[in-house]
Design a protein around this motif. Structure first.
Motif, short mmCIF file in Angstrom:
data_model
loop_
_atom_site.label_atom_id
_atom_site.label_comp_id
_atom_site.label_asym_id
_atom_site.label_seq_id
_atom_site.Cartn_x
_atom_site.Cartn_y
_atom_site.Cartn_z
N PRO A 172 0.80 -1.24 0.00
CA PRO A 172 0.00 0.00 0.00
C PRO A 172 0.82 1.28 0.00
CG PRO A 172 -0.09 -1.09 2.15
CD PRO A 172 0.55 -2.06 1.19
N GLY A 173 2.12 1.16 0.26
CA GLY A 173 2.96 2.36 0.22
C GLY A 173 3.21 2.86 -1.19
N LEU A 174 2.96 2.00 -2.19
CA LEU A 174 3.15 2.43 -3.57
C LEU A 174 2.18 3.56 -3.91
CD1 LEU A 174 3.44 -1.07 -5.31
CD2 LEU A 174 5.30 0.51 -4.80
N ASN A 175 2.65 4.52 -4.69
CA ASN A 175 1.82 5.65 -5.13
C ASN A 175 1.28 6.46 -3.96
OD1 ASN A 175 0.78 7.16 -7.28
ND2 ASN A 175 -1.22 6.19 -7.10
N GLY A 176 1.96 6.42 -2.82
CA GLY A 176 1.54 7.23 -1.69
C GLY A 176 0.31 6.73 -0.98
N GLY A 177 -0.04 5.45 -1.18
CA GLY A 177 -1.27 4.92 -0.61
C GLY A 177 -1.37 5.04 0.90
N ARG A 178 -0.24 4.83 1.59
CA ARG A 178 -0.27 4.89 3.05
C ARG A 178 -0.52 6.32 3.57
NH1 ARG A 178 1.16 0.34 5.62
NH2 ARG A 178 2.46 -1.23 4.58
N ARG A 179 -0.23 7.30 2.72
CA ARG A 179 -0.36 8.68 3.15
C ARG A 179 -1.76 9.25 2.93
NH1 ARG A 179 4.76 11.17 0.13
NH2 ARG A 179 4.07 9.63 -1.40
N MET A 180 -2.58 8.53 2.18
CA MET A 180 -3.95 8.98 1.97
C MET A 180 -4.73 8.83 3.28
SD MET A 180 -4.20 10.03 -1.17
CE MET A 180 -5.89 9.92 -1.75
N PRO A 181 -5.41 9.85 3.73
CA PRO A 181 -6.11 9.76 5.02
C PRO A 181 -7.27 8.78 4.98
CG PRO A 181 -6.75 11.76 3.84
CD PRO A 181 -5.63 11.15 3.06
N ARG A 182 -7.54 8.15 6.10
CA ARG A 182 -8.70 7.27 6.19
C ARG A 182 -9.97 8.10 6.15
NH1 ARG A 182 -7.75 2.08 7.37
NH2 ARG A 182 -9.85 1.70 8.16
#
Length: 347
Positions: free
Chosen positions: A196-206
């Motif tokens: 999920p870290g790919l393409n900034g996925g982990r940084r997208m807020p829940r």
């Protein structure tokens, strides 16, 4: 006239650059992430950026940059009316209600007490959605009170991930099996699920703190998608996935003009006029019994099928035109008109 274009390979910018070159329009390719981007576009009359909802960096500041430049007097795409509610179903709920658009009724709750009270008095099924997301990835069916309350509890506590790559991978696999997709797309979403870290996925807020429901509108297993710009529309029928109520993202699209009724084209242009957007993709459903048309949601941008521009387009008079066209060029034409109008107003 000079147009600044935020270049992202595989996006609309490919078409915009080609249009400028074909029509000898001066343009400048820019990087919107540069800290001096405002200075870079200072010698341009317009700025165009096909920003993406799934990009963490785009979501951070794309709207703010565009609207700042617009407030300073530049023509931008998308402009404020076109882009402020992009990937924001909550914003669209309030907008549709304020403008009197005939849209599927929706409800939003910010506390458990009011949500539970509504659940006890409403009928089912209802459609539960997150405010963002595309391709039906963040859309679920609430079949009863129990399911609805479970959605509310999760929404108001831990919340939901902003993306659902496993759902998208399943959809792409179904398309691949039917010979309508690429295995690359299956692998891409599996990769996003596993990493999920790919393409900034982990940084997208829940997505949390609200619970959004929409009326479920019984239909004949498809919806209408119309994409309008410069008073011309691409229209298609999108079939629901097999055994599912969701059409968006299923990639089973039919462009046959005989499948698009006159009243659907008229309704789409009525919504386009009320929303006053430079370009708009409209998801429209016909209620099975009453045959009334309802707007579900909108977007300023949309994915392009490989043969999207090969089936003709519609105009306000209900005429279908079978002639060569490029629907993304229409966006550039809108911007050129706006720049010309702006220059006339200052002379």
């Amino acid at each position: 006239m000079k147009i600044a274009i935020a270049d992202r390979k595989g996006s609309y910018s490919d078409y915009w650059i080609k249009y400028c070159e074909e029509h000898s329009i001066p343009y400048k390719v820019v990087n919107p992430y540069d800290t001096d981007i405002v200075e870079q576009v200072s010698d341009c009359d317009a700025f165009m950026w096909h920003h993406h909802h799934a990009s963490f960096r785009d979501a951070l500041f794309a709207k703010q940059l565009l609207f700042s430049l617009e407030q300073a007097g530049k023509v931008v795409f998308p402009n404020f009316r076109t882009g402020w509610h992009f990937d924001d179903k909550l914003g669209q709920k309030y907008l549709f209600e304020a403008l009197g658009v005939q849209a599927a009724k929706s409800w939003v709750f910010y506390d458990k007490t009011s949500a539970y009270k509504w659940i006890e008095t409403t009928d089912f099924p209802k459609v539960f959605k997150l405010r963002g997301g595309a391709g039906s990835a963040n859309v679920r069916l609430a079949r009863n009170k129990r399911q609805s309350k479970a959605f509310v509890r999760k929404a108001l506590r831990r919340g939901f991930a902003s993306s659902n790559p496993l759902f998208s991978a399943k959809t792409q696999w179904q398309n691949f099996v039917k010979g309508q997709g690429r295995f690359y797309d299956v692998a891409k979403y599996i990769g996003l699920y596993l990493f999920p870290g790919l393409n900034g996925g982990r940084r997208m807020p829940r997505q949390k703190g609200y619970a959004y429901f929409q009326e479920f509108i019984p239909n004949d297993g498809f919806d209408y998608r119309l994409e309008i710009a410069n008073n011309k529309a691409i229209a298609m029928v999108r079939m629901c996935r097999e055994g599912d109520f969701r059409a968006s993202g299923g990639h089973d699209d039919r462009y046959d003009a005989s499948l698009i009724p006159q009243d659907v084209v008229e309704f789409a242009f009525e919504c386009y006029d009320k929303l006053e957007m430079q370009t708009v993709a409209l998801d429209i459903v016909r209620e099975k019994e009453s045959e009334e048309l309802y707007l579900i949601e909108v977007s300023y941008c949309y994915g392009l099928d490989a043969d999207e521009f090969e089936h003709g387009y519609w105009t306000r008079d209900g005429e279908h035109h079978r002639e060569p066209f490029n629907g993304v060029y229409w966006m550039m034409e809108e911007v050129i008109k706006a720049v010309s109008y702006s220059k006339e107003g200052t002379t």
